[in-house]
Design a protein around this motif. Structure first.
Motif, PDB file in Angstrom:
ATOM      1  N   ASP A  44     -36.264  -7.226 -13.642  1.00 48.25           N
ATOM      2  CA  ASP A  44     -36.195  -5.919 -14.292  1.00 48.25           C
ATOM      3  C   ASP A  44     -37.160  -5.830 -15.477  1.00 48.25           C
ATOM      4  O   ASP A  44     -37.709  -4.766 -15.752  1.00 48.25           O
ATOM      5  CB  ASP A  44     -34.767  -5.623 -14.759  1.00 48.25           C
ATOM      6  N   TYR A  45     -37.408  -6.925 -16.156  1.00 47.72           N
ATOM      7  CA  TYR A  45     -38.333  -6.910 -17.300  1.00 47.72           C
ATOM      8  C   TYR A  45     -39.736  -6.503 -16.875  1.00 47.72           C
ATOM      9  O   TYR A  45     -40.462  -5.869 -17.639  1.00 47.72           O
ATOM     10  CB  TYR A  45     -38.356  -8.276 -17.981  1.00 47.72           C
ATOM     11  N   HIS A  48     -41.161  -2.924 -17.273  1.00 51.76           N
ATOM     12  CA  HIS A  48     -41.817  -2.535 -18.526  1.00 51.76           C
ATOM     13  C   HIS A  48     -43.343  -2.542 -18.358  1.00 51.76           C
ATOM     14  O   HIS A  48     -44.026  -1.621 -18.807  1.00 51.76           O
ATOM     15  CB  HIS A  48     -41.366  -3.494 -19.634  1.00 51.76           C
ATOM     16  N   TYR A  77     -38.689  -9.589 -24.067  1.00 46.90           N
ATOM     17  CA  TYR A  77     -37.671  -9.628 -23.015  1.00 46.90           C
ATOM     18  C   TYR A  77     -36.346  -9.079 -23.549  1.00 46.90           C
ATOM     19  O   TYR A  77     -35.743  -8.181 -22.959  1.00 46.90           O
ATOM     20  CB  TYR A  77     -37.521 -11.080 -22.545  1.00 46.90           C
ATOM     21  N   HIS A  80     -36.476  -5.343 -24.433  1.00 48.91           N
ATOM     22  CA  HIS A  80     -36.438  -4.516 -23.215  1.00 48.91           C
ATOM     23  C   HIS A  80     -35.001  -4.330 -22.740  1.00 48.91           C
ATOM     24  O   HIS A  80     -34.573  -3.209 -22.444  1.00 48.91           O
ATOM     25  CB  HIS A  80     -37.285  -5.157 -22.107  1.00 48.91           C
ATOM     26  N   PHE A  81     -34.263  -5.440 -22.646  1.00 47.58           N
ATOM     27  CA  PHE A  81     -32.904  -5.326 -22.123  1.00 47.58           C
ATOM     28  C   PHE A  81     -31.972  -4.616 -23.100  1.00 47.58           C
ATOM     29  O   PHE A  81     -31.095  -3.859 -22.674  1.00 47.58           O
ATOM     30  CB  PHE A  81     -32.368  -6.699 -21.709  1.00 47.58           C
ATOM     31  N   SER A  84     -32.447  -1.007 -22.555  1.00 51.24           N
ATOM     32  CA  SER A  84     -32.317  -0.532 -21.175  1.00 51.24           C
ATOM     33  C   SER A  84     -30.879  -0.147 -20.837  1.00 51.24           C
ATOM     34  O   SER A  84     -29.947  -0.410 -21.597  1.00 51.24           O
ATOM     35  CB  SER A  84     -32.786  -1.613 -20.199  1.00 51.24           C
ATOM     36  N   ARG A  89     -27.170  -6.355 -19.180  1.00 55.22           N
ATOM     37  CA  ARG A  89     -28.224  -6.668 -20.152  1.00 55.22           C
ATOM     38  C   ARG A  89     -27.875  -7.840 -21.047  1.00 55.22           C
ATOM     39  O   ARG A  89     -28.739  -8.657 -21.358  1.00 55.22           O
ATOM     40  CB  ARG A  89     -28.614  -5.434 -20.939  1.00 55.22           C
ATOM     41  N   TYR A  96     -31.747 -15.741 -20.254  1.00 55.92           N
ATOM     42  CA  TYR A  96     -33.108 -15.999 -20.738  1.00 55.92           C
ATOM     43  C   TYR A  96     -33.076 -17.047 -21.850  1.00 55.92           C
ATOM     44  O   TYR A  96     -33.860 -17.997 -21.844  1.00 55.92           O
ATOM     45  CB  TYR A  96     -33.734 -14.692 -21.234  1.00 55.92           C
ATOM     46  N   THR A 111     -46.398 -13.056 -20.098  1.00 57.37           N
ATOM     47  CA  THR A 111     -46.050 -11.734 -20.628  1.00 57.37           C
ATOM     48  C   THR A 111     -46.767 -11.463 -21.954  1.00 57.37           C
ATOM     49  O   THR A 111     -47.126 -10.307 -22.228  1.00 57.37           O
ATOM     50  CB  THR A 111     -44.531 -11.557 -20.779  1.00 57.37           C
TER      51      THR A 111
END
Length: 171
Positions: A44-45, A48, A77, A80-81, A84, A89, A96, A111
């Motif tokens: 999902d990351y 972005h 990372y 972003h979550f 989101s 998340r 992570y 990244t």
């Protein structure tokens, strides 16, 4: 005379896919959330970065999309979550944080490179006003970033040819 089999820590066992009941439950929880249990990372990351690529790809045909691209902002990372609507998340951020440092380091390197390219292209686009110049910057950036997104996806999905061969040979 044979020597006894070496003892394997629970962490090593889980990393090798020799899941305990707890490890299996955690792996199932991660899989259900679209987080790779082997790497602790979620694709999902990459959305972005795919958003920025999509905007860049539109610039040659629709120059006004440059403004949309210029509003894109880099996110880590976790950022972003946090921003989101990803259902799991908190789990994604936790996985992570707990990911193998070598895997996470390789992923973060890719990244960071993508973010640097996109940021530099945005800076360059702000300095030039000609649609053709912006279109050329967009085309070049897309050519640089797309393969990096694919590579990052490989890291997330645990693409490791040697490990795959080993797993097939022992099956």
């Amino acid at each position: 005379m044979t020597s006894p089999a070496p003892k394997i820590s629970p962490i090593d066992a889980a990393a090798r896919g020799e899941a305990t009941a707890l490890g299996a439950a955690r792996a199932a929880e991660l899989r259900a959330a679209n987080i790779n249990p082997r790497t602790g990372l979620a694709t999902d990351y990459l959305n972005h970065f795919n958003e920025a690529i999509m905007l860049l790809e539109m610039i040659p045909d629709l120059p006004d999309c440059a403004d949309d691209f210029l509003s894109w902002e880099p996110l880590s990372y976790a950022e972003h979550f946090r921003a989101s609507n990803f259902k799991a998340r908190d789990l994604a951020i936790q996985a992570y944080d707990e990911a193998d440092p070598a895997i996470r380091g390789e992923f973060d390197g890719i990244t960071t490179t993508m973010t640097s390219i996109l940021t530099a292209v945005g800076d360059a686009m702000r300095k030039v006003r000609h649609d053709n110049s912006r279109a050329q910057l967009a085309i070049q950036a897309t050519g640089w970033v797309k393969p990096l997104v694919a590579h990052a996806g490989g890291i997330i999905n645990g693409a490791d040819d040697e490990a795959d061969v080993d797993r097939i040979m022992t099956a």
